[in-house]
Design a protein around this motif. Structure first.
Motif, PDB file in Angstrom:
ATOM      1  N   PHE A   2       0.829  -1.197   0.000  1.00 24.87           N
ATOM      2  CA  PHE A   2       0.000   0.000   0.000  1.00 24.87           C
ATOM      3  C   PHE A   2       0.870   1.257   0.000  1.00 24.87           C
ATOM      4  N   GLU A   3       1.930   1.258   0.800  1.00 26.36           N
ATOM      5  CA  GLU A   3       2.850   2.402   0.814  1.00 26.36           C
ATOM      6  C   GLU A   3       3.449   2.628  -0.567  1.00 26.36           C
ATOM      7  N   LEU A   4       3.837   1.550  -1.216  1.00 21.70           N
ATOM      8  CA  LEU A   4       4.408   1.655  -2.553  1.00 21.70           C
ATOM      9  C   LEU A   4       3.364   2.189  -3.540  1.00 21.70           C
ATOM     10  N   MET A   5       2.150   1.686  -3.456  1.00 23.79           N
ATOM     11  CA  MET A   5       1.088   2.160  -4.343  1.00 23.79           C
ATOM     12  C   MET A   5       0.814   3.648  -4.114  1.00 23.79           C
ATOM     13  N   GLN A   6       0.879   4.090  -2.862  1.00 20.43           N
ATOM     14  CA  GLN A   6       0.691   5.517  -2.569  1.00 20.43           C
ATOM     15  C   GLN A   6       1.718   6.342  -3.341  1.00 20.43           C
ATOM     16  N   THR A  45      16.875  -2.350  -3.003  1.00 23.19           N
ATOM     17  CA  THR A  45      16.560  -3.743  -3.351  1.00 23.19           C
ATOM     18  C   THR A  45      15.179  -4.152  -2.846  1.00 23.19           C
ATOM     19  N   THR A  46      14.785  -3.621  -1.704  1.00 23.46           N
ATOM     20  CA  THR A  46      13.461  -3.922  -1.153  1.00 23.46           C
ATOM     21  C   THR A  46      12.369  -3.359  -2.061  1.00 23.46           C
ATOM     22  N   VAL A  47      12.546  -2.118  -2.503  1.00 25.08           N
ATOM     23  CA  VAL A  47      11.571  -1.493  -3.401  1.00 25.08           C
ATOM     24  C   VAL A  47      11.529  -2.257  -4.728  1.00 25.08           C
ATOM     25  N   SER A  48      12.695  -2.662  -5.225  1.00 27.22           N
ATOM     26  CA  SER A  48      12.769  -3.432  -6.462  1.00 27.22           C
ATOM     27  C   SER A  48      11.999  -4.748  -6.332  1.00 27.22           C
ATOM     28  N   THR A  49      12.187  -5.435  -5.218  1.00 29.01           N
ATOM     29  CA  THR A  49      11.487  -6.699  -4.967  1.00 29.01           C
ATOM     30  C   THR A  49       9.981  -6.473  -4.873  1.00 29.01           C
ATOM     31  N   LEU A  50       9.589  -5.434  -4.156  1.00 27.55           N
ATOM     32  CA  LEU A  50       8.161  -5.110  -4.032  1.00 27.55           C
ATOM     33  C   LEU A  50       7.540  -4.831  -5.394  1.00 27.55           C
ATOM     34  N   LEU A  51       8.235  -4.044  -6.213  1.00 33.26           N
ATOM     35  CA  LEU A  51       7.722  -3.736  -7.541  1.00 33.26           C
ATOM     36  C   LEU A  51       7.571  -5.004  -8.378  1.00 33.26           C
ATOM     37  N   SER A  52       8.550  -5.876  -8.318  1.00 29.38           N
ATOM     38  CA  SER A  52       8.475  -7.136  -9.071  1.00 29.38           C
ATOM     39  C   SER A  52       7.293  -7.976  -8.608  1.00 29.38           C
ATOM     40  N   ARG A  53       7.108  -8.069  -7.295  1.00 33.09           N
ATOM     41  CA  ARG A  53       6.002  -8.849  -6.743  1.00 33.09           C
ATOM     42  C   ARG A  53       4.658  -8.249  -7.141  1.00 33.09           C
ATOM     43  N   ASP A  93      13.396   7.325  -4.284  1.00 31.52           N
ATOM     44  CA  ASP A  93      13.544   8.717  -3.837  1.00 31.52           C
ATOM     45  C   ASP A  93      12.270   9.251  -3.192  1.00 31.52           C
ATOM     46  N   ALA A  94      11.111   8.792  -3.678  1.00 34.43           N
ATOM     47  CA  ALA A  94       9.833   9.261  -3.137  1.00 34.43           C
ATOM     48  C   ALA A  94       9.641   8.868  -1.674  1.00 34.43           C
ATOM     49  N   TYR A  95      10.305   7.808  -1.245  1.00 36.26           N
ATOM     50  CA  TYR A  95      10.220   7.383   0.155  1.00 36.26           C
ATOM     51  C   TYR A  95      11.006   8.313   1.082  1.00 36.26           C
ATOM     52  N   GLY A  96      12.002   8.981   0.542  1.00 37.49           N
ATOM     53  CA  GLY A  96      12.844   9.831   1.387  1.00 37.49           C
ATOM     54  C   GLY A  96      13.929   9.024   2.060  1.00 37.49           C
ATOM     55  N   ASP A  97      14.638   9.673   2.966  1.00 34.19           N
ATOM     56  CA  ASP A  97      15.798   9.067   3.637  1.00 34.19           C
ATOM     57  C   ASP A  97      15.456   7.877   4.522  1.00 34.19           C
ATOM     58  N   ASP A  98      14.254   7.854   5.065  1.00 35.66           N
ATOM     59  CA  ASP A  98      13.866   6.777   5.989  1.00 35.66           C
ATOM     60  C   ASP A  98      13.171   5.605   5.285  1.00 35.66           C
ATOM     61  N   GLY A  99      13.156   5.622   3.971  1.00 33.85           N
ATOM     62  CA  GLY A  99      12.459   4.595   3.226  1.00 33.85           C
ATOM     63  C   GLY A  99      13.215   3.285   3.168  1.00 33.85           C
TER      64      GLY A  99
END
Length: 131
Positions: free
Chosen positions: A9-13, A38-46, A28-34
């Motif tokens: 859901f966070e990624l979709m936002q 590799t985690t974002v890449s995996t989420l996008l693939s899933r 970059d949209a997540y900011g420094d605390d994101g």
């Protein structure tokens, strides 16, 4: 529509606000605390595999975009809440919402105006359909 996990859901936002983005733009949209790249890449693939996200290939890069509309997802989630907590009754939901959410008198008046405009729109729609 299947419910998204918190991370999904966070990624979709992010994707809904960006409309289309490359992986590094999503990170970059997540900011420094994101999460990590590799985690974002995996989420996008899933999420591509689940058909929530699509992409257009540009050379070696992928330009990601949401395949589900935020409004459609919100509507399906609200429908689940109404079915699960209010026995499918929109009236029970509205009653709970107006009484239990500490709305101010001003907010209730704004809500009343929204409802009145929707009543007028629906009545006008019904009049045009019966003509």
């Amino acid at each position: 529509m299947v419910e998204l996990t918190k991370a999904e859901f966070e990624l979709m936002q992010k994707l809904w606000s960006l409309k289309k983005a490359y992986l590094n733009e999503v990170v970059d949209a997540y900011g420094d605390d994101g999460p990590a790249y590799t985690t974002v890449s995996t989420l996008l693939s899933r999420m591509c595999a689940k058909n929530y996200v699509g992409f257009i290939k540009h050379g070696r890069d992928k330009h990601y975009y949401p395949k589900i509309k935020k409004s459609d997802y919100s509507k399906s989630q609200l429908k689940k809440v109404i079915n699960n907590f209010f026995n499918g009754s929109k009236i029970q939901f509205a009653n709970y919402f107006t009484q239990k959410t500490d709305l101010s008198a001003e907010e209730l008046k704004s809500l009343q105006e929204i409802i009145q405009k929707e009543i007028e729109r629906k009545e006008k729609e019904n009049d045009s359909c019966s003509s």
